[in-house]
Design an enzyme around this catalytic site. Sequence first.
Site, PDB file in Angstrom:
ATOM      1  N   ASP A 294       2.285  -0.433  13.812  1.00  0.00           N
ATOM      2  CA  ASP A 294       3.360   0.465  13.372  1.00  0.00           C
ATOM      3  C   ASP A 294       3.034   1.925  13.629  1.00  0.00           C
ATOM      4  O   ASP A 294       3.628   2.820  13.017  1.00  0.00           O
ATOM      5  CB  ASP A 294       3.629   0.257  11.889  1.00  0.00           C
ATOM      6  CG  ASP A 294       2.386   0.494  11.026  1.00  0.00           C
ATOM      7  OD1 ASP A 294       1.284   0.115  11.470  1.00  0.00           O
ATOM      8  OD2 ASP A 294       2.515   1.026   9.924  1.00  0.00           O
TER       9      ASP A 294
ATOM     10  N   LYS B 143       6.602  -1.460   4.978  1.00  0.00           N
ATOM     11  CA  LYS B 143       5.319  -0.813   4.707  1.00  0.00           C
ATOM     12  C   LYS B 143       5.525   0.680   4.479  1.00  0.00           C
ATOM     13  O   LYS B 143       6.273   1.335   5.201  1.00  0.00           O
ATOM     14  CB  LYS B 143       4.363  -1.048   5.877  1.00  0.00           C
ATOM     15  CG  LYS B 143       3.011  -0.344   5.721  1.00  0.00           C
ATOM     16  CD  LYS B 143       2.766   0.550   6.900  1.00  0.00           C
ATOM     17  CE  LYS B 143       1.461   1.307   6.722  1.00  0.00           C
ATOM     18  NZ  LYS B 143       0.735   1.475   7.974  1.00  0.00           N
TER      19      LYS B 143
ATOM     20  N   GLU C 268       0.856   0.582  -0.380  1.00  0.00           N
ATOM     21  CA  GLU C 268      -0.367   1.079   0.262  1.00  0.00           C
ATOM     22  C   GLU C 268      -0.706   2.507  -0.138  1.00  0.00           C
ATOM     23  O   GLU C 268      -0.292   3.468   0.523  1.00  0.00           O
ATOM     24  CB  GLU C 268      -0.240   1.007   1.793  1.00  0.00           C
ATOM     25  CG  GLU C 268      -1.497   1.477   2.525  1.00  0.00           C
ATOM     26  CD  GLU C 268      -1.339   1.528   4.033  1.00  0.00           C
ATOM     27  OE1 GLU C 268      -2.287   1.964   4.709  1.00  0.00           O
ATOM     28  OE2 GLU C 268      -0.266   1.143   4.542  1.00  0.00           O
TER      29      GLU C 268
ATOM     30  N   GLU D 256      -3.596   4.553   0.351  1.00  0.00           N
ATOM     31  CA  GLU D 256      -4.902   4.540   1.021  1.00  0.00           C
ATOM     32  C   GLU D 256      -5.809   5.609   0.442  1.00  0.00           C
ATOM     33  O   GLU D 256      -5.471   6.789   0.440  1.00  0.00           O
ATOM     34  CB  GLU D 256      -4.741   4.757   2.528  1.00  0.00           C
ATOM     35  CG  GLU D 256      -6.082   4.761   3.254  1.00  0.00           C
ATOM     36  CD  GLU D 256      -5.953   4.924   4.753  1.00  0.00           C
ATOM     37  OE1 GLU D 256      -6.999   5.076   5.426  1.00  0.00           O
ATOM     38  OE2 GLU D 256      -4.812   4.906   5.267  1.00  0.00           O
TER      39      GLU D 256
ATOM     40  N   LYS E  49      -1.782  -3.306   0.052  1.00  0.00           N
ATOM     41  CA  LYS E  49      -2.627  -2.954   1.198  1.00  0.00           C
ATOM     42  C   LYS E  49      -3.603  -1.875   0.750  1.00  0.00           C
ATOM     43  O   LYS E  49      -3.441  -0.698   1.050  1.00  0.00           O
ATOM     44  CB  LYS E  49      -1.779  -2.482   2.379  1.00  0.00           C
ATOM     45  CG  LYS E  49      -2.605  -2.269   3.654  1.00  0.00           C
ATOM     46  CD  LYS E  49      -1.737  -2.042   4.878  1.00  0.00           C
ATOM     47  CE  LYS E  49      -2.597  -1.804   6.107  1.00  0.00           C
ATOM     48  NZ  LYS E  49      -1.819  -1.677   7.348  1.00  0.00           N
TER      49      LYS E  49
ATOM     50  N   GLY F 157      -9.241   1.147   7.720  1.00  0.00           N
ATOM     51  CA  GLY F 157      -9.594   2.525   7.399  1.00  0.00           C
ATOM     52  C   GLY F 157     -10.661   3.167   8.262  1.00  0.00           C
ATOM     53  O   GLY F 157     -11.411   4.010   7.785  1.00  0.00           O
TER      54      GLY F 157
ATOM     55  N   SER G 250      -4.765  -6.567   6.939  1.00  0.00           N
ATOM     56  CA  SER G 250      -3.628  -5.943   7.620  1.00  0.00           C
ATOM     57  C   SER G 250      -4.231  -4.829   8.475  1.00  0.00           C
ATOM     58  O   SER G 250      -4.227  -3.661   8.100  1.00  0.00           O
ATOM     59  CB  SER G 250      -2.616  -5.377   6.617  1.00  0.00           C
ATOM     60  OG  SER G 250      -1.560  -4.725   7.300  1.00  0.00           O
TER      61      SER G 250
ATOM     62  N   TYR H 225      -1.758   9.569  11.428  1.00  0.00           N
ATOM     63  CA  TYR H 225      -1.062   8.748  12.418  1.00  0.00           C
ATOM     64  C   TYR H 225       0.426   8.674  12.108  1.00  0.00           C
ATOM     65  O   TYR H 225       0.836   9.169  11.068  1.00  0.00           O
ATOM     66  CB  TYR H 225      -1.648   7.336  12.481  1.00  0.00           C
ATOM     67  CG  TYR H 225      -1.199   6.392  11.407  1.00  0.00           C
ATOM     68  CD1 TYR H 225      -0.371   5.320  11.729  1.00  0.00           C
ATOM     69  CD2 TYR H 225      -1.573   6.565  10.073  1.00  0.00           C
ATOM     70  CE1 TYR H 225       0.041   4.427  10.753  1.00  0.00           C
ATOM     71  CE2 TYR H 225      -1.163   5.684   9.099  1.00  0.00           C
ATOM     72  CZ  TYR H 225      -0.359   4.612   9.431  1.00  0.00           C
ATOM     73  OH  TYR H 225       0.041   3.738   8.456  1.00  0.00           O
TER      74      TYR H 225
END
Length: 395
Positions: free
Chosen positions: A70, A182, A222, A224, A264, A307, A333, A395
């Site tokens: 993605d 997501k 998610e 992170e 996630k 990661g 994932s 990203y």
Amino acid sequence: MACASFAKLNATSSQWIAGQQSFAPRPRSSAARFPARRVSAPIRAAAYSDELVQTAKSIASPGRGILAIDESNATCGKRLASIGLDNTEVNRQAYRQLLLTTPGLGEYISGAILFEETLYQSTTDGKKFVDCLREEKIVPGIKVDKGLVPLPGSNNESWCQGLDGLASRSAEYYKQGARFAKWRTVVSIPCGPSALAVKEAAWGLARYAAISQDNGLVPIVEPEILLDGDHPIERTLEVAEKVWSEVFFYLAENNVLFEGILLKPSMVTPGAEHKEKASPETIAKYTLTMLRRRVPPAVPGIMFLSGGQSEVQATQNLNAMNQSPNPWHVSFSYARALQNTVLKTWQGRPENVEAAQKSLLVRAKANSLAQLGQYSAEGESEEAKKGMFVKGYTY
């Protein structure tokens, strides 16, 4: 450095900047002063609840995980540039076609997260990518957030945008064939993290999750926790517990159906610049400790992000977490940790497509075995052992 206790406060009073004391909650008025009111029970994703549960279970199936492709067009362009290709739609399509048409991929992959461009694309022969996935019994997913932007009033932190128009976009994605979504937001340990950033991340994820379920998409949740920093693993655990307690508090506040979500999370590791590296067994111990303390067993699947770990590290750590039974499906994932060797094998050359697809199957199978707790690193290439951490990665 140790932080103050993570006692749960009410939503309006939660303050958590490392080293600061929390404001005391305001005293509640006596219930006797107010007449009793009948409160209607909320409807939880009623129109799609059975489908959401079934989709989540399908993705969280034994020996399978998620392929994340993605990346935004800009980030995909960086990947292509690393092998000397221009960032054009034709080249992006060619690379994603290589991945999504890999024969036998569905044996190891249960879901694929796509960028919006890819969701609407077809192969060069005119076959929709969504149909390619369905034939392999892979559930199509879609990235729905609009990226990170600076968070005013924070410690140089960010927040994730994209809630505006999310309901209508999600409805269209569902029509196109997507069945899960997501949304990625991040928390930075070197930046505090501030109470504001943690709360913003948790609230944004909860609103996204509720909107996704209302439109038939299983939300991947998610937040992170970035690898950036020189902190020890104990500090990562401390922050991860705080973040996930906030996330589940707001998921419940928004009446999100826990049986119809997937998580996630980041693995609990030391900061990338910490002087001592942790073994897979240590990472598994700390990560599972965090999950058992914070994640209800109603959640079907924990689909870890890599990661910036090397392909082998990500697989080894996942394998260590599956050496004994867990309340949830503990899987993967991965983006770079599945694609790195593939991209370097392909080099943009048609004659290398078959070899690149075989390298994807090698990595997918390795992680499938890790999900089952049966992986061995014997025979792994040196390329697969190279770390991919990038400080301040976006990203």
